[in-house]
Design a protein around this motif. Structure first.
Motif, PDB file in Angstrom:
ATOM      1  N   GLU A  96       0.795  -1.226   0.000  1.00  0.00           N
ATOM      2  CA  GLU A  96       0.000   0.000   0.000  1.00  0.00           C
ATOM      3  C   GLU A  96       0.829   1.280   0.000  1.00  0.00           C
ATOM      4  O   GLU A  96       0.307   2.351   0.270  1.00  0.00           O
ATOM      5  N   THR A  97       2.102   1.193  -0.279  1.00  0.00           N
ATOM      6  CA  THR A  97       2.925   2.394  -0.381  1.00  0.00           C
ATOM      7  C   THR A  97       3.495   2.537  -1.785  1.00  0.00           C
ATOM      8  O   THR A  97       3.852   3.631  -2.193  1.00  0.00           O
ATOM      9  N   THR A  98       3.575   1.432  -2.517  1.00  0.00           N
ATOM     10  CA  THR A  98       4.127   1.455  -3.862  1.00  0.00           C
ATOM     11  C   THR A  98       2.999   1.674  -4.861  1.00  0.00           C
ATOM     12  O   THR A  98       2.154   0.798  -5.069  1.00  0.00           O
ATOM     13  N   GLU A  99       2.987   2.868  -5.466  1.00  0.00           N
ATOM     14  CA  GLU A  99       1.993   3.156  -6.487  1.00  0.00           C
ATOM     15  C   GLU A  99       2.452   2.524  -7.798  1.00  0.00           C
ATOM     16  O   GLU A  99       3.613   2.641  -8.182  1.00  0.00           O
ATOM     17  N   LEU A 100       1.532   1.840  -8.472  1.00  0.00           N
ATOM     18  CA  LEU A 100       1.868   1.104  -9.677  1.00  0.00           C
ATOM     19  C   LEU A 100       1.428   1.850 -10.929  1.00  0.00           C
ATOM     20  O   LEU A 100       0.404   2.535 -10.927  1.00  0.00           O
ATOM     21  N   ASP A 101       2.181   1.694 -12.002  1.00  0.00           N
ATOM     22  CA  ASP A 101       1.850   2.275 -13.294  1.00  0.00           C
ATOM     23  C   ASP A 101       1.221   1.185 -14.148  1.00  0.00           C
ATOM     24  O   ASP A 101       1.896   0.237 -14.560  1.00  0.00           O
ATOM     25  N   VAL A 102      -0.082   1.320 -14.449  1.00  0.00           N
ATOM     26  CA  VAL A 102      -0.783   0.275 -15.195  1.00  0.00           C
ATOM     27  C   VAL A 102      -0.196   0.072 -16.591  1.00  0.00           C
ATOM     28  O   VAL A 102      -0.309  -1.015 -17.145  1.00  0.00           O
ATOM     29  N   LYS A 103       0.448   1.087 -17.124  1.00  0.00           N
ATOM     30  CA  LYS A 103       1.047   0.964 -18.464  1.00  0.00           C
ATOM     31  C   LYS A 103       2.206  -0.024 -18.476  1.00  0.00           C
ATOM     32  O   LYS A 103       2.588  -0.527 -19.529  1.00  0.00           O
ATOM     33  N   ARG A 104       2.764  -0.302 -17.329  1.00  0.00           N
ATOM     34  CA  ARG A 104       3.903  -1.216 -17.230  1.00  0.00           C
ATOM     35  C   ARG A 104       3.505  -2.632 -16.798  1.00  0.00           C
ATOM     36  O   ARG A 104       4.355  -3.480 -16.598  1.00  0.00           O
ATOM     37  N   LEU A 105       2.210  -2.850 -16.609  1.00  0.00           N
ATOM     38  CA  LEU A 105       1.734  -4.145 -16.133  1.00  0.00           C
ATOM     39  C   LEU A 105       1.004  -4.896 -17.239  1.00  0.00           C
ATOM     40  O   LEU A 105       0.356  -4.288 -18.092  1.00  0.00           O
ATOM     41  N   SER A 106       1.080  -6.212 -17.182  1.00  0.00           N
ATOM     42  CA  SER A 106       0.297  -7.041 -18.103  1.00  0.00           C
ATOM     43  C   SER A 106      -1.168  -7.009 -17.653  1.00  0.00           C
ATOM     44  O   SER A 106      -1.475  -6.598 -16.527  1.00  0.00           O
ATOM     45  N   GLU A 107      -2.084  -7.457 -18.505  1.00  0.00           N
ATOM     46  CA  GLU A 107      -3.501  -7.506 -18.129  1.00  0.00           C
ATOM     47  C   GLU A 107      -3.703  -8.371 -16.891  1.00  0.00           C
ATOM     48  O   GLU A 107      -4.491  -8.034 -16.010  1.00  0.00           O
ATOM     49  N   GLU A 108      -2.976  -9.478 -16.818  1.00  0.00           N
ATOM     50  CA  GLU A 108      -3.085 -10.369 -15.658  1.00  0.00           C
ATOM     51  C   GLU A 108      -2.589  -9.676 -14.389  1.00  0.00           C
ATOM     52  O   GLU A 108      -3.208  -9.792 -13.327  1.00  0.00           O
ATOM     53  N   GLU A 109      -1.482  -8.937 -14.486  1.00  0.00           N
ATOM     54  CA  GLU A 109      -0.960  -8.214 -13.319  1.00  0.00           C
ATOM     55  C   GLU A 109      -1.913  -7.108 -12.886  1.00  0.00           C
ATOM     56  O   GLU A 109      -2.101  -6.881 -11.686  1.00  0.00           O
ATOM     57  N   ILE A 110      -2.522  -6.415 -13.847  1.00  0.00           N
ATOM     58  CA  ILE A 110      -3.497  -5.366 -13.509  1.00  0.00           C
ATOM     59  C   ILE A 110      -4.656  -5.982 -12.738  1.00  0.00           C
ATOM     60  O   ILE A 110      -5.050  -5.473 -11.684  1.00  0.00           O
ATOM     61  N   LEU A 111      -5.185  -7.089 -13.246  1.00  0.00           N
ATOM     62  CA  LEU A 111      -6.281  -7.774 -12.559  1.00  0.00           C
ATOM     63  C   LEU A 111      -5.878  -8.177 -11.150  1.00  0.00           C
ATOM     64  O   LEU A 111      -6.594  -7.920 -10.175  1.00  0.00           O
ATOM     65  N   GLU A 112      -4.714  -8.769 -11.015  1.00  0.00           N
ATOM     66  CA  GLU A 112      -4.220  -9.220  -9.707  1.00  0.00           C
ATOM     67  C   GLU A 112      -4.100  -8.054  -8.731  1.00  0.00           C
ATOM     68  O   GLU A 112      -4.516  -8.149  -7.569  1.00  0.00           O
TER      69      GLU A 112
END
Length: 158
Positions: A96-112
């Motif tokens: 909950e401290t690491t903000e993620l960039d959806v552009k760098r994630l796969s569809e599966e990682e985004i879902l997860e």
């Protein structure tokens, strides 16, 4: 007062998945409840008494229990979901401290990652009007912090 066992299977499906809000308001299953700041939110009429009792118990401990979120329709949950998929809302890792960039994630990682903190539309307990995120209003007024509903916002109630 409507009883849950009076709903037919189609009505129950719509209720449990956050659909047909106006019908359930009209039948008084979902009713408006006043926040301490004067704004309103919806909740299931079956939890009005227990919620008021819980707020009274907190008040006796000098805790102003305020509701951050209550009932959410399917459409509201879908908007939250889609905003996270599209990067319009912040997406965090489990810490909950690491903000993620959806552009760098796969569809599966985004879902997860979305599923760590957000229910799929139609599966949220917020659709029932019985699930709440609440906080101590006194604490946030005293510390001038913004409520984010992340780990730092939760503390042990002593």
């Amino acid at each position: 007062m409507i009883e849950m066992d009076k709903l037919n299977s189609d009505e129950m499906f719509k209720f449990l998945t956050g659909r047909n809000l106006q019908e359930f308001q009209k039948r008084n299953l979902l009713i408006e409840y006043d926040r301490l700041d004067g704004s309103k939110f919806l909740l299931n009429q079956l939890v009005v008494g227990p919620l008021a009792h819980l707020q009274d118990l907190f008040f006796q401990q000098e805790i102003q229990m305020e509701i951050a979120s209550g009932y959410r329709s399917y459409e509201q949950q879908e908007m939250i979901w889609n905003d996270k998929v599209e990067g319009k809302r912040k997406l965090y890792d489990l810490d909950e401290t690491t903000e993620l960039d959806v552009k760098r994630l796969s569809e599966e990682e985004i879902l997860e990652k979305i599923l760590l903190f957000t229910a799929i539309p139609g599966t949220s307990r917020h659709h029932w009007g019985t699930d709440f995120d609440f906080f101590d209003l006194n604490y946030y007024q005293k510390h001038s912090e913004k409520l984010l509903l992340i780990k730092r916002d939760y503390r042990d109630w002593e």
